[in-house]
Design an enzyme around this catalytic site. Structure first.
Site, PDB file in Angstrom:
ATOM      1  N   HIS A   1      87.480  -6.274 -53.146  1.00  0.00           N
ATOM      2  CA  HIS A   1      87.275  -6.301 -54.528  1.00  0.00           C
ATOM      3  C   HIS A   1      86.001  -7.423 -54.835  1.00  0.00           C
ATOM      4  O   HIS A   1      85.450  -8.131 -54.316  1.00  0.00           O
ATOM      5  CB  HIS A   1      88.599  -7.237 -55.168  1.00  0.00           C
TER       6      HIS A   1
ATOM      7  N   CYS B   1      83.525  -3.442 -56.783  1.00  0.00           N
ATOM      8  CA  CYS B   1      82.971  -3.459 -58.124  1.00  0.00           C
ATOM      9  C   CYS B   1      82.121  -4.482 -58.523  1.00  0.00           C
ATOM     10  O   CYS B   1      81.931  -5.405 -57.972  1.00  0.00           O
ATOM     11  CB  CYS B   1      84.280  -3.372 -59.109  1.00  0.00           C
TER      12      CYS B   1
END
Length: 310
Positions: A89, A139
């Protein structure tokens, strides 16, 4: 000490048994390890692997990742090749409670964020003549090395939707992170730095310590960032058909496909990113645009090859 060493740190965070669980990040770094050994001549003893599998002896916490990165940089000499592959992440955070500017960060398994300021500090310490390549499949990973020069950035290509039924963005919303930290610290503030310093003390990101500003180099440096997407985009954790169904990061898988298809000769960093973009478009991940941040010289340099003497 031997010159021309190749050293790598590979980090895969799946966040098992959490609301943020991913499925392909362990596969990404295991596959990259095979590519490094078979295609780039890395010694297996010079590749450190950190995953958050339940059986892992050393977890990819913020402190453990930074310790491994610092040790790798400490050992570096001119002519060495350093590589950090992160799959997990990412998020955008406010650098200060009074600032509207947001900074990129990766999210280790303990949420002790590693920010663009931390990566800038690492790159600033890399000796001249060595290279430090970061491949971040997360991301909001564009600009993860603070102040690095953009070589391949935003695309004007018409964006398309993800068609995979198994797509999951590799992102944890900032508000979710704040709620998690507040539940641990019981401190009523929206300043994420306050929470990080309370929980992790000296192991928290340099961004939130009262230190002298980490300045931008006055000349091209040794940092090379291949990001899975632009700062305002998300990267995908997907399942693809390959001898059955395989969970992976869309960008990591695209990079590995490009490398295997071009094993006869080395590609430049720029060529690798552009070819990975084409594969993502073919696979219908056209709203994820990998980027390249580095000096002009390193844009044309061969991926994971020692710097050429001038």
């Amino acid at each position: 000490m031997e010159k021309g060493k190749k050293m790598a740190l590979l980090v895969g965070c799946n966040y098992p048994d959490t609301p943020n669980e991913l499925h392909g990040c362990h596969n990404d770094v295991l596959a990259m390890r095979e590519v490094l050994i078979a295609q780039f001549g890395f010694n297996s003893n010079c590749i450190e692997l950190l995953t958050d599998k339940p059986s892992s002896l050393t977890l990819p916490t913020g402190a453990n990742i930074k310790k491994a990165l610092n040790e790798m940089v400490d050992r570096a000499e001119p002519g060495d090749v350093l590589f950090f592959h992160y799959s997990g992440h990412g998020t955008l955070i406010k650098s200060r409670s009074y600032s509207t500017k947001k900074e990129e960060a990766i999210v280790p398994c303990d949420f002790n964020l590693i920010t663009s300021v931390d990566f800038r500090q690492l790159v600033n310490r890399v000796p001249k003549g060595a290279t430090f390549t970061i491949l971040s499949d997360s991301c909001h990973s564009g600009g993860l090395i603070d102040k690095e020069t953009e070589q391949i950035g935003p695309s004007s290509t018409t964006q398309t939707s993800f068609l995979s039924t198994s797509y999951k963005p590799k992102m944890i919303p900032f508000q979710s992170i704040m709620q998690y930290f507040t539940s641990l610290t019981s401190i009523n503030t929206t300043d994420i730095g306050t929470h990080l310093l309370e929980l992790f003390g000296p192991d928290a990101s340099l961004m939130f310590h009262e230190l002298e500003p980490i300045s931008k180099p006055l000349k091209p440096d040794e940092g090379i960032l291949l990001s899975g997407c632009q700062t305002n985009e998300t990267s995908a954790d997907v399942e693809i058909m390959e001898d059955g169904r395989k969970a992976c990061g869309a960008f990591s898988n695209a990079v590995q496909m490009v490398l295997k298809e071009n094993s006869a000769g080395p590609l430049s960093n720029k060529q690798l990113v552009l070819l990975a973009r084409k594969i993502l478009a073919i696979q219908h991940f056209g709203n994820q645009h990998p980027c390249l941040y580095c000096s002009n010289e390193n844009a044309d340099a061969k991926f994971l090859c020692a710097a050429e003497k001038s």
